[in-house]
Write an enzyme that holds these catalytic residues in place. Structure first.
Site, PDB file in Angstrom:
ATOM      1  N   LYS A 154      45.620  18.304  38.377  1.00  0.00           N
ATOM      2  CA  LYS A 154      44.838  16.932  38.776  1.00  0.00           C
ATOM      3  C   LYS A 154      44.823  16.580  39.963  1.00  0.00           C
ATOM      4  O   LYS A 154      45.738  16.892  40.756  1.00  0.00           O
ATOM      5  CB  LYS A 154      45.945  15.793  37.756  1.00  0.00           C
ATOM      6  CG  LYS A 154      46.076  16.068  36.378  1.00  0.00           C
ATOM      7  CD  LYS A 154      44.774  15.650  35.723  1.00  0.00           C
ATOM      8  CE  LYS A 154      44.930  15.640  34.159  1.00  0.00           C
ATOM      9  NZ  LYS A 154      43.779  15.361  33.466  1.00  0.00           N
ATOM     10  N   LYS A 254      36.616  16.373  24.009  1.00  0.00           N
ATOM     11  CA  LYS A 254      37.620  15.854  23.388  1.00  0.00           C
ATOM     12  C   LYS A 254      37.487  15.292  22.139  1.00  0.00           C
ATOM     13  O   LYS A 254      36.583  14.358  22.003  1.00  0.00           O
ATOM     14  CB  LYS A 254      38.261  14.919  24.271  1.00  0.00           C
ATOM     15  CG  LYS A 254      39.074  15.689  25.494  1.00  0.00           C
ATOM     16  CD  LYS A 254      39.940  14.486  26.260  1.00  0.00           C
ATOM     17  CE  LYS A 254      40.859  15.148  27.395  1.00  0.00           C
ATOM     18  NZ  LYS A 254      40.010  15.209  28.818  1.00  0.00           N
TER      19      LYS A 254
END
Length: 359
Positions: A154, A254
Site C-alpha cells: 500500500k 473484487k
C-alpha cells in the site's frame, strides 16, 4: 433462484496482526454473512463493505439495511435485485449466497458452476503501511518466504517512493504492485512516474474512480510499468470504457465491488477477450468470502496471482471450516465439494442476526 429463507448475521473477527491502509488502521473487521436456504440446503455469501465510507460509499451498516429492508425481501418474493440502484456490495453478498446454494443443489463445486475448475491457483499477499521502510521490507520478506507469488504494498502521498524502492532493493525479482487506493490527483503525474523503472508489475488505482483519462495519461508516461484498475471498475461497462481509453493493462476484480459473481465473470470474459490479465482482489474476507474468491480465481483468464492466501495470515479465526490453507507453498485450491465446500462456524462474534422468510 427463490430461496425459502434468508438469514443475516453481523459478525466481527480479530485480525492476526493490525493492518493499515491509506485511511486507517484495523485490529478487527466486521462483515455481514448471508445465508440462503432452499430444499434443505444452505448457500453462503459475505458482504465485503467496510465500516467506513472511504473505499466506497457503502458501509457495512448501509449494507445491512439494504439487505434487510429491500434486497432479501425482493429475492424471497421472486423479484430481481436490479430494481435497487447501486449498493453492489450488499447485492453481491446475497448473490454469492444464491450462487453457492445453486451449486450445492446441483452437487457441483462453486468453481465448476461458474466456469472454472478444481485446480490450484497462485496466491498473492497484501502488506499494509508499516511504521518504517525497514519494517515494510521485513513484512514483504515474510510473505515472500511463505511462498506468495506476488506482493502488493500500500502507498499514499508521503509513503511511496522511499518504501517501494527499499522493497525493490531488498527483493529484486519479486513481483510487486504499488496500490494507491485512489490517493493521488492529476498534479501527481510527475511524482508517480518516479515509481517507473523499479520493475513493478503495476501501479494500482493511482487516481479516483472516475479519473479514467488521468489513468490513461499516466499509463502513456510509464515505460516499464502498467496501471492496474480497481475502484474504477464497478461493472463490465466500466471495464469496457477503461480498456477503450487505454487506462489499464491489468484489472483487479473484487466480487463485492462489482455486485457479485455474475458481473465479475462478465468483466473477466471481457478482459480475457481483450488480452488484459486479471486477478481476484480481496478486502480481508472471512472464510466464506475467501472460498468464494478462490472459486472465481480458477477462471481461465485469471492469469495473475490472486489475493486468496490462507486465512491464518489475516485472521485469528475466520469463522469457517475448513479454512483456506496452502495446498503447496504459494498455492491454494478450491474444495472438491458442492458449493464453496465450507460451512460457517462460531469462531467469530455474532453481534446481530435477522431471519427473513417468504410471506
Amino acid at each position: 433462484m427463490r430461496p425459502d429463507r434468508v438469514v443475516l448475521r453481523m459478525v466481527t473477527a480479530k485480525l492476526s496482526r493490525p493492518f493499515e491502509n491509506r485511511w486507517q488502521s484495523f485490529e478487527t473487521w466486521t462483515k455481514v454473512l448471508v445465508r440462503a436456504d432452499a430444499d434443505g440446503l444452505s448457500g453462503y455469501g459475505e458482504c465485503t463493505a467496510m465500516e467506513t465510507p472511504y473505499y466506497n460509499y457503502e458501509t457495512i451498516e448501509t449494507a445491512w439495511h439494504l439487505l434487510a429492508r429491500y434486497l432479501a425481501p425482493l429475492v424471497l418474493d421472486g423479484r430481481d435485485m436490479s430494481v435497487v440502484s447501486g449498493h453492489e456490495e450488499a447485492k453481491g453478498a446475497l448473490e454469492c449466497a444464491l450462487w453457492d446454494l445453486r451449486a450445492r443443489l446441483a452437487g457441483r463445486p462453486l468453481c465448476v458452476e461458474i466456469g472454472g475448475a478444481v485446480r490450484p491457483v497462485e496466491a498473492a499477499a497484501t502488506v499494509g503501511i508499516e511504521p518504517s521502510p525497514e519494517e515494510l521490507v521485513a513484512a514483504v520478506g515474510a510473505a515472500r518466504d511463505a511462498g506468495y507469488h506476488r506482493v502488493r504494498v500500500k502507498i499514499r502521498p508521503g509513503w511511496d517512493l522511499v518504501p517501494v524502492r527499499a522493497v525493490r532493493a531488498a527483493f529484486p525479482g519479486l513481483p510487486l504492485i504499488a496500490d494507491a487506493n485512489a490517493a493521488y490527483g492529476p498534479g501527481d503525474l510527475d511524482h508517480l512516474t518516479g515509481l517507473d523503472g523499479l520493475g513493478l508489475l503495476a501501479i494500482e488505482q493511482p487516481f479516483g474512480a472516475g479519473m479514467i483519462d488521468e489513468s490513461a495519461a499516466l499509463r502513456r508516461r510509464l515505460t516499464d510499468t502498467t496501471v492496474c484498475l480497481d475502484e474504477s471498475v464497478k461493472s463490465a461497462a466500466d471495464a469496457r470504457r477503461a480498456l477503450r481509453a487505454g487506462a489499464c493493462g491489468i484489472v483487479n476484480i473484487k466480487i463485492g465491488r462489482v455486485g457479485g459473481l455474475a458481473e465479475a465473470i462478465r468483466i473477466h470474459d471481457l478482459c480475457r477477450d481483450h488480452g488484459v490479465p486479471t486477478f481476484v482482489g480481496a478486502k480481508y474476507e472471512l472464510g466464506v468470502g475467501r472460498w468464494t474468491n478462490l472459486a472465481l480465481a480458477t477462471l481461465p483468464g485469471m492469469t495473475l496471482a490472486g489475493d486468496v492466501g490462507p486465512s491464518a495470515r489475516y485472521y485469528v479465526d475466520d469463522g469457517a471450516f475448513p479454512t483456506v490453507e496452502f495446498a503447496a507453498p504459494g498455492w491454494v485450491e478450491p474444495l472438491a465439494a458442492p458449493g464453496i465446500g465450507a460451512e460457517p462456524t462460531d469462531g467469530v462474534a455474532v453481534t446481530r442476526e435477522l431471519v427473513l422468510t417468504k410471506e
